[in-house]
Design an enzyme around this catalytic site. Structure first.
Site, PDB file in Angstrom:
ATOM      1  N   GLY A 230      41.688  16.995  83.281  1.00 12.60           N
ATOM      2  CA  GLY A 230      42.566  17.603  82.294  1.00 12.60           C
ATOM      3  C   GLY A 230      41.741  18.316  81.241  1.00 12.60           C
TER       4      GLY A 230
ATOM      5  N   HIS B 253      44.911  15.433  72.246  1.00 11.72           N
ATOM      6  CA  HIS B 253      44.003  16.505  71.801  1.00 11.72           C
ATOM      7  C   HIS B 253      44.735  17.538  70.953  1.00 11.72           C
ATOM      8  CE1 HIS B 253      40.048  15.856  73.497  1.00 11.72           C
ATOM      9  NE2 HIS B 253      40.570  15.553  74.671  1.00 11.72           N
TER      10      HIS B 253
ATOM     11  N   LEU C 137      35.526  15.192  78.081  1.00  9.78           N
ATOM     12  CA  LEU C 137      34.531  16.255  78.164  1.00  9.78           C
ATOM     13  C   LEU C 137      34.008  16.641  76.785  1.00  9.78           C
ATOM     14  CD1 LEU C 137      36.326  18.484  80.825  1.00  9.78           C
ATOM     15  CD2 LEU C 137      34.461  16.856  81.202  1.00  9.78           C
TER      16      LEU C 137
END
Length: 169
Positions: free
Chosen positions: A46, A144, A99
């Site tokens: 994702g 996020h 990430l």
């Protein structure tokens, strides 16, 4: 399609609430394609637009429909302005990585099932029911968009050599 740089903590954009996506024209289509390409290259499951330094409420998720086979079929989700409209009361703990937070994993408790509403890449309404790992991915990516990272929700944090599965959400 281009690869985009995935920004990392402590970049302040990762802590800001992203703006609603209203334009689904060529620039947005290029951004979506770039995000999918970047997510696959990293590799991740994702990616949220703020992670590629774009403050828009846009996520991409790619999920293995049946990961028990050698070459699983992948399903790609593109969701603009996603909202979780239902969460199950059943909570489950799981290991997450990100990430934008390299070399760190955490144990995070999340709802086992969610229903997500939003718009597809062309601005059309969509509703997605997700359970298990897919529900976790959606919750992680939608966080996020509100400036929340998994480290904010983690009960425990680990380095990669302390975790069996090195996959990142």
């Amino acid at each position: 399609m281009s690869l985009r740089e995935v920004i990392k903590l402590p970049n302040p954009l990762l802590r800001k609430k992203a703006h609603k996506l209203t334009d689904f024209g060529k620039t947005t289509q290029v951004l979506i394609d770039d995000m999918v390409h970047t997510m696959r290259d990293e590799p991740g499951v994702g990616l949220a637009a703020p992670q590629v330094n774009v403050s828009l409420r846009l996520i991409v998720v790619e999920y293995a429909v049946d990961d028990s086979v050698e070459n699983p079929q992948l399903k790609l989700y593109v969701v603009a302005n996603p909202q979780i409209v239902h969460r199950s009361s059943e909570m489950v703990k799981g290991i997450e990585g990100c990430l934008s937070v390299p070399n760190l994993f955490g144990e995070v408790e999340r709802a086992d099932q969610v229903v997500v509403e939003g718009l597809n890449r062309h601005g059309k309404k969509q509703k997605i029911a997700a359970a298990g790992w897919l529900a976790r991915i959606f919750q992680h990516e939608i966080d996020h968009l509100d400036g929340i990272l998994f480290v904010d929700r983690a009960e425990k944090l680990f380095r990669p050599d302390e975790v069996e599965d090195g996959s990142a959400v």
